[in-house]
Design a protein around this motif. Structure first.
Motif, PDB file in Angstrom:
ATOM      1  N   ASP A  51       0.846  -1.191   0.000  1.00 62.50           N
ATOM      2  CA  ASP A  51       0.000   0.000   0.000  1.00 62.50           C
ATOM      3  C   ASP A  51       0.883   1.244   0.000  1.00 62.50           C
ATOM      4  O   ASP A  51       1.792   1.374   0.829  1.00 62.50           O
ATOM      5  N   TYR A  52       0.599   2.165  -0.936  1.00 56.19           N
ATOM      6  CA  TYR A  52       1.355   3.403  -1.075  1.00 56.19           C
ATOM      7  C   TYR A  52       0.402   4.588  -1.007  1.00 56.19           C
ATOM      8  O   TYR A  52      -0.692   4.538  -1.559  1.00 56.19           O
ATOM      9  N   THR A  53       0.841   5.651  -0.348  1.00 53.16           N
ATOM     10  CA  THR A  53       0.134   6.912  -0.402  1.00 53.16           C
ATOM     11  C   THR A  53       0.840   7.760  -1.444  1.00 53.16           C
ATOM     12  O   THR A  53       2.052   7.985  -1.361  1.00 53.16           O
ATOM     13  N   VAL A  54       0.063   8.190  -2.450  1.00 53.94           N
ATOM     14  CA  VAL A  54       0.586   8.987  -3.553  1.00 53.94           C
ATOM     15  C   VAL A  54       0.009  10.386  -3.411  1.00 53.94           C
ATOM     16  O   VAL A  54      -1.200  10.551  -3.232  1.00 53.94           O
ATOM     17  N   GLN A  55       0.869  11.392  -3.476  1.00 50.64           N
ATOM     18  CA  GLN A  55       0.425  12.774  -3.369  1.00 50.64           C
ATOM     19  C   GLN A  55       0.826  13.541  -4.618  1.00 50.64           C
ATOM     20  O   GLN A  55       1.858  13.270  -5.215  1.00 50.64           O
ATOM     21  N   SER A  56      -0.010  14.491  -4.990  1.00 50.29           N
ATOM     22  CA  SER A  56       0.293  15.402  -6.081  1.00 50.29           C
ATOM     23  C   SER A  56       0.225  16.817  -5.548  1.00 50.29           C
ATOM     24  O   SER A  56      -0.638  17.144  -4.734  1.00 50.29           O
ATOM     25  N   GLN A  57       1.128  17.655  -6.047  1.00 47.33           N
ATOM     26  CA  GLN A  57       1.192  19.056  -5.619  1.00 47.33           C
ATOM     27  C   GLN A  57       1.391  19.923  -6.849  1.00 47.33           C
ATOM     28  O   GLN A  57       2.341  19.717  -7.607  1.00 47.33           O
ATOM     29  N   ALA A  58       0.510  20.876  -7.057  1.00 46.05           N
ATOM     30  CA  ALA A  58       0.640  21.818  -8.171  1.00 46.05           C
ATOM     31  C   ALA A  58       1.318  23.089  -7.684  1.00 46.05           C
ATOM     32  O   ALA A  58       1.358  23.380  -6.484  1.00 46.05           O
ATOM     33  N   ASP A  59       1.854  23.863  -8.610  1.00 44.44           N
ATOM     34  CA  ASP A  59       2.551  25.098  -8.251  1.00 44.44           C
ATOM     35  C   ASP A  59       1.652  26.108  -7.545  1.00 44.44           C
ATOM     36  O   ASP A  59       2.120  26.926  -6.769  1.00 44.44           O
ATOM     37  N   ASP A  60       0.333  26.046  -7.808  1.00 45.03           N
ATOM     38  CA  ASP A  60      -0.588  27.001  -7.191  1.00 45.03           C
ATOM     39  C   ASP A  60      -1.052  26.587  -5.796  1.00 45.03           C
ATOM     40  O   ASP A  60      -1.935  27.195  -5.222  1.00 45.03           O
ATOM     41  N   GLY A  61      -0.458  25.509  -5.244  1.00 45.20           N
ATOM     42  CA  GLY A  61      -0.798  25.072  -3.893  1.00 45.20           C
ATOM     43  C   GLY A  61      -1.877  24.029  -3.813  1.00 45.20           C
ATOM     44  O   GLY A  61      -2.132  23.485  -2.740  1.00 45.20           O
ATOM     45  N   GLN A  62      -2.527  23.714  -4.922  1.00 45.67           N
ATOM     46  CA  GLN A  62      -3.533  22.666  -4.903  1.00 45.67           C
ATOM     47  C   GLN A  62      -2.847  21.313  -4.751  1.00 45.67           C
ATOM     48  O   GLN A  62      -1.745  21.110  -5.261  1.00 45.67           O
TER      49      GLN A  62
END
Length: 89
Positions: A51-62
């Motif tokens: 099990d992996y937690t995958v995160q995404s982060q955009a330049d605008d903070g979203q």
């Protein structure tokens, strides 16, 4: 074992240039990260099943976060960005 997916903004449009990375999972993965292409797509290599937690982060903070189970075959995932709450991330 690959985790392939797409990052979308709140309206459902592809999010190019978003960073995607593991925040939790089995073993060590300090340098595993990707940047989405022009269609919001990414590929991460999982070092082992689990099990992996995958995160995404955009330049605008979203940001977006999800947990996926990786087995011996490839895994598909979609992340939907939303404004990140203070203190998260």
């Amino acid at each position: 074992m690959l985790i392939e997916g797409v990052v979308r903004d709140r309206a459902g449009h592809p999010a190019p240039g978003a960073r995607v990375f593991f925040t939790a999972g089995p073993g060590s993965f300090p340098d595993v990260a990707a940047v989405t292409d022009g269609d919001g797509r990414f590929v991460l290599t999982a070092p082992s099943p689990g099990d992996y937690t995958v995160q995404s982060q955009a330049d605008d903070g979203q940001a977006a976060r999800t947990t996926v189970t990786v087995r011996a075959d490839d895994t598909q995932v979609e992340l939907r960005l939303s404004p990140e709450a203070p203190g998260q991330g």
